[in-house]
Design an enzyme around this catalytic site. Structure first.
Site, mmCIF file in Angstrom:
data_model
loop_
_atom_site.group_PDB
_atom_site.id
_atom_site.type_symbol
_atom_site.label_atom_id
_atom_site.label_comp_id
_atom_site.label_asym_id
_atom_site.label_seq_id
_atom_site.Cartn_x
_atom_site.Cartn_y
_atom_site.Cartn_z
ATOM 1 N N HIS A 63 0.865 -1.192 0.124
ATOM 2 C CA HIS A 63 0.035 0.090 0.092
ATOM 3 C C HIS A 63 0.383 1.186 0.122
ATOM 4 O O HIS A 63 2.225 1.216 -0.020
ATOM 5 C CB HIS A 63 -1.056 0.311 1.200
ATOM 6 C CG HIS A 63 -0.459 -0.403 2.547
ATOM 7 N ND1 HIS A 63 0.443 -0.787 2.972
ATOM 8 C CD2 HIS A 63 -0.028 1.360 3.891
ATOM 9 C CE1 HIS A 63 1.078 -1.080 4.254
ATOM 10 N NE2 HIS A 63 0.706 0.775 4.618
ATOM 11 N N HIS A 65 1.453 3.730 1.929
ATOM 12 C CA HIS A 65 1.977 4.570 3.541
ATOM 13 C C HIS A 65 3.722 4.778 2.959
ATOM 14 O O HIS A 65 4.454 4.015 2.548
ATOM 15 C CB HIS A 65 1.642 4.103 4.430
ATOM 16 C CG HIS A 65 -0.376 4.175 5.007
ATOM 17 N ND1 HIS A 65 -0.964 3.964 5.269
ATOM 18 C CD2 HIS A 65 -1.256 5.476 4.164
ATOM 19 C CE1 HIS A 65 -1.520 4.533 5.664
ATOM 20 N NE2 HIS A 65 -1.778 5.662 5.308
ATOM 21 N N ASP A 67 6.015 4.971 4.818
ATOM 22 C CA ASP A 67 6.187 3.848 6.093
ATOM 23 C C ASP A 67 6.867 2.511 4.993
ATOM 24 O O ASP A 67 8.120 1.988 5.306
ATOM 25 C CB ASP A 67 6.234 3.127 7.317
ATOM 26 C CG ASP A 67 4.837 2.830 6.851
ATOM 27 O OD1 ASP A 67 4.027 3.192 6.331
ATOM 28 O OD2 ASP A 67 4.441 1.491 8.173
ATOM 29 N N HIS A 68 6.790 2.370 4.049
ATOM 30 C CA HIS A 68 6.048 1.177 3.461
ATOM 31 C C HIS A 68 6.818 1.250 1.448
ATOM 32 O O HIS A 68 7.596 0.728 0.979
ATOM 33 C CB HIS A 68 4.784 0.318 2.824
ATOM 34 C CG HIS A 68 3.794 0.200 4.148
ATOM 35 N ND1 HIS A 68 4.567 -1.470 4.233
ATOM 36 C CD2 HIS A 68 3.881 0.720 5.502
ATOM 37 C CE1 HIS A 68 4.078 -1.408 5.743
ATOM 38 N NE2 HIS A 68 4.115 -0.514 6.098
ATOM 39 N N HIS A 140 -6.603 -2.441 5.384
ATOM 40 C CA HIS A 140 -6.012 -1.550 5.840
ATOM 41 C C HIS A 140 -6.879 0.073 5.677
ATOM 42 O O HIS A 140 -8.092 -0.515 5.040
ATOM 43 C CB HIS A 140 -4.664 -0.851 5.131
ATOM 44 C CG HIS A 140 -3.558 -0.456 6.416
ATOM 45 N ND1 HIS A 140 -4.300 -0.254 7.216
ATOM 46 C CD2 HIS A 140 -2.902 0.291 5.848
ATOM 47 C CE1 HIS A 140 -2.465 -0.004 8.256
ATOM 48 N NE2 HIS A 140 -2.508 1.112 6.864
ATOM 49 N N ASP A 210 0.024 -4.537 5.658
ATOM 50 C CA ASP A 210 -0.545 -4.004 7.483
ATOM 51 C C ASP A 210 -2.346 -4.093 6.754
ATOM 52 O O ASP A 210 -3.015 -3.658 5.426
ATOM 53 C CB ASP A 210 -0.682 -2.463 6.815
ATOM 54 C CG ASP A 210 0.408 -1.805 7.547
ATOM 55 O OD1 ASP A 210 1.729 -2.454 7.801
ATOM 56 O OD2 ASP A 210 0.691 -0.777 7.796
ATOM 57 N N HIS A 268 7.064 -6.130 11.485
ATOM 58 C CA HIS A 268 5.788 -4.300 11.076
ATOM 59 C C HIS A 268 5.170 -3.933 13.029
ATOM 60 O O HIS A 268 5.009 -4.322 13.075
ATOM 61 C CB HIS A 268 4.950 -5.136 10.602
ATOM 62 C CG HIS A 268 4.077 -2.940 10.229
ATOM 63 N ND1 HIS A 268 2.773 -2.574 11.006
ATOM 64 C CD2 HIS A 268 4.437 -2.168 9.220
ATOM 65 C CE1 HIS A 268 3.479 -1.719 10.426
ATOM 66 N NE2 HIS A 268 3.538 -1.420 9.488
HETATM 67 ZN ZN LIG Z 1 2.916 0.173 7.560
#
Ligand SMILES: [Zn+2]
Length: 319
Positions: A63, A65, A67-68, A140, A210, A268
Site C-alpha cells: 500500500h 503509506h 513507511d512502506h 487497511h 498492513d 511491523h
Molecule cells: Zn505500515
C-alpha cells in the site's frame, strides 16, 4: 527452486528508528530477488546484508503509506546510477504509477532501464519461470494488498531402474512418466506410480502488509509454509489496532492457526515495543510455531524432503 531465503530489511512501522528500519522483505529464489515493500533505508540494509540491488526482478507494494514505499525513489535512482539495463516491474495499488512518475519527473530523472508499473488486482499478478505471485485485497485505511509467493509443484523423483524393469524404453516416454502421465508401451499402459514419486509441493510464502485480519486473508494464506504477518500492537491495545486498521500479535497467531500455515513470522512492530518477546508469546496462545523478526534476520525454507524445513539464520552480513 525448492529453496527460498527470506531477508528482513526493516521490521518496524511508521518511521525508521534506532532499533528497527521501515518495513521491507526480500525473497531470494535461484539468485534472483523479489521485494515486498520498500521502506526508507531499504537499499542501505540490502548493502549491509550483501544483497545486490541489481538482482531485483520485481517489487510488490502492499500500500502507499510512507513507511512502506519511501525507500523506492532512492533505490530506483541508485540502480540507474549503477547503469542498470535490465527491466524492472513494480506492482502496487492504484496511485503507484503517479507516485513514481511524479518523483522521477520532479527529480528530472530519466531512467536508462525500462520500468513497468502495474496496478495490483486480486489473483495472479506475476509469473516467474517456476513460481507465481498472487495478490489479495487486505483491509487497511487505504487500498492495500497482501501477497503470496507460490512455487510451482515439481515432479517427484524418477527411478530409472523401475522404468527399465517395466521395459519402458529410455527417451521421451521417461519424460512423460516424470510429468505424471501414463504411457503406452506396445499394448500395455504403464502408470507413473512406482516409477516416479509423488510431486513435491512448491513452497509458499505469504506477506501481509498492513491489515486487519479477515476471513478472505485466512483463505488466501491457507497452507502457506511461511506467513510473514504484521503485528503492530499487543492485544491490550486492540482498540488502537481496530482504529488504525492493523492487527495485534494475538490476532496474527489466531489467523496463522485458522490458515493452517507452517510457520509464522511477526514483523511491523510499533516503536513502543523495545522487546518483542511479549508479542511472540501472545501469538503463541493460539499458534505455536512463531518467530519475531529483527532487521537483517534471514530465514531459509527448503522442501527437498516431504516436509518443508525452515531454518533461521543470524542477521545477514554478520554471519
Ligand atoms: Zn505500515
Amino acid at each position: 527452486m525448492g529453496k527460498i531465503t527470506v531477508y528482513f530489511m526493516g521490521t518496524g512501522s511508521a518511521h525508521p528508528n534506532k532499533l528497527r528500519g521501515a518495513p521491507s522483505v526480500v525473497l531470494n529464489t535461484d539468485g534472483e530477488l523479489y521485494m515486498f515493500d520498500c521502506g526508507e533505508g531499504t537499499q542501505r540494509q540490502m548493502a549491509i546484508a550483501g544483497l545486490n540491488i541489481m538482482k531485483l526482478r520485481a517489487i510488490f507494494l502492499t500500500h502507499l503509506h510512507g513507511d512502506h514505499v519511501l525507500g523506492l525513489p532512492g533505490l530506483l535512482n541508485s540502480m540507474d546510477l549503477l547503469n542498470r539495463l535490465n527491466g524492472l516491474t513494480i506492482f502496487g495499488p492504484p496511485g503507484t504509477a503517479s507516485f513514481i512518475d511524479g518523483v522521477n519527473k520532479s527529480l528530472h530523472s530519466t531512467l536508462k532501464y525500462a520500468l513497468t508499473i502495474s496496478t495490483t488486482r486480486n489473483g495472479e499478478v506475476y509469473r516467474g519461470d517456476n513460481f507465481r505471485v498472487l495478490a489479495r485485497r487486505s483491509l487497511h485505511s487505504v487500498p492495500s494488498y497482501s501477497y503470496m509467493f507460490v512455487e510451482d509443484d515439481r515432479p517427484g523423483r524418477f527411478h530409472p531402474e523401475e522404468a527399465i524393469r517395466m521395459s519402458v524404453p529410455k527417451g521421451p516416454l521417461w519424460g512423460e512418466l516424470q510429468h505424471g502421465k501414463s504411457v503406452s508401451v506396445g499394448d500395455r499402459v504403464i502408470e507413473p506410480g512406482g516409477i516416479v514419486d509423488s510431486p513435491v509441493k512448491g513452497l509458499r510464502v505469504g506477506i501481509s502488509g498492513d491489515t486487519r485480519p479477515t476471513a478472505s486473508l485466512v483463505r488466501f494464506f491457507h497452507g502457506a509454509d511461511l506467513l510473514i504477518y504484521e503485528s503492530t500492537f499487543s492485544q491490550e491495545l486492540s482498540d488502537k489496532a481496530v482504529e488504525s486498521f492493523h492487527s495485534t500479535a494475538e490476532e496474527a497467531g489466531a489467523l496463522a492457526n485458522a490458515a493452517n500455515v507452517g510457520h509464522l513470522i511477526l514483523y511491523h512492530f510499533s516503536e513502543r515495543y523495545r522487546r518483542i518477546d511479549g508479542l511472540v508469546r501472545e501469538a503463541r496462545r493460539s499458534f505455536k510455531r512463531v518467530s519475531g523478526a529483527r532487521d537483517l534476520m534471514s530465514f531459509i525454507i527448503t522442501n527437498s524432503s516431504e516436509q518443508p524445513d525452515i531454518s533461521i539464520s543470524g542477521p545477514a552480513g554478520r554471519t
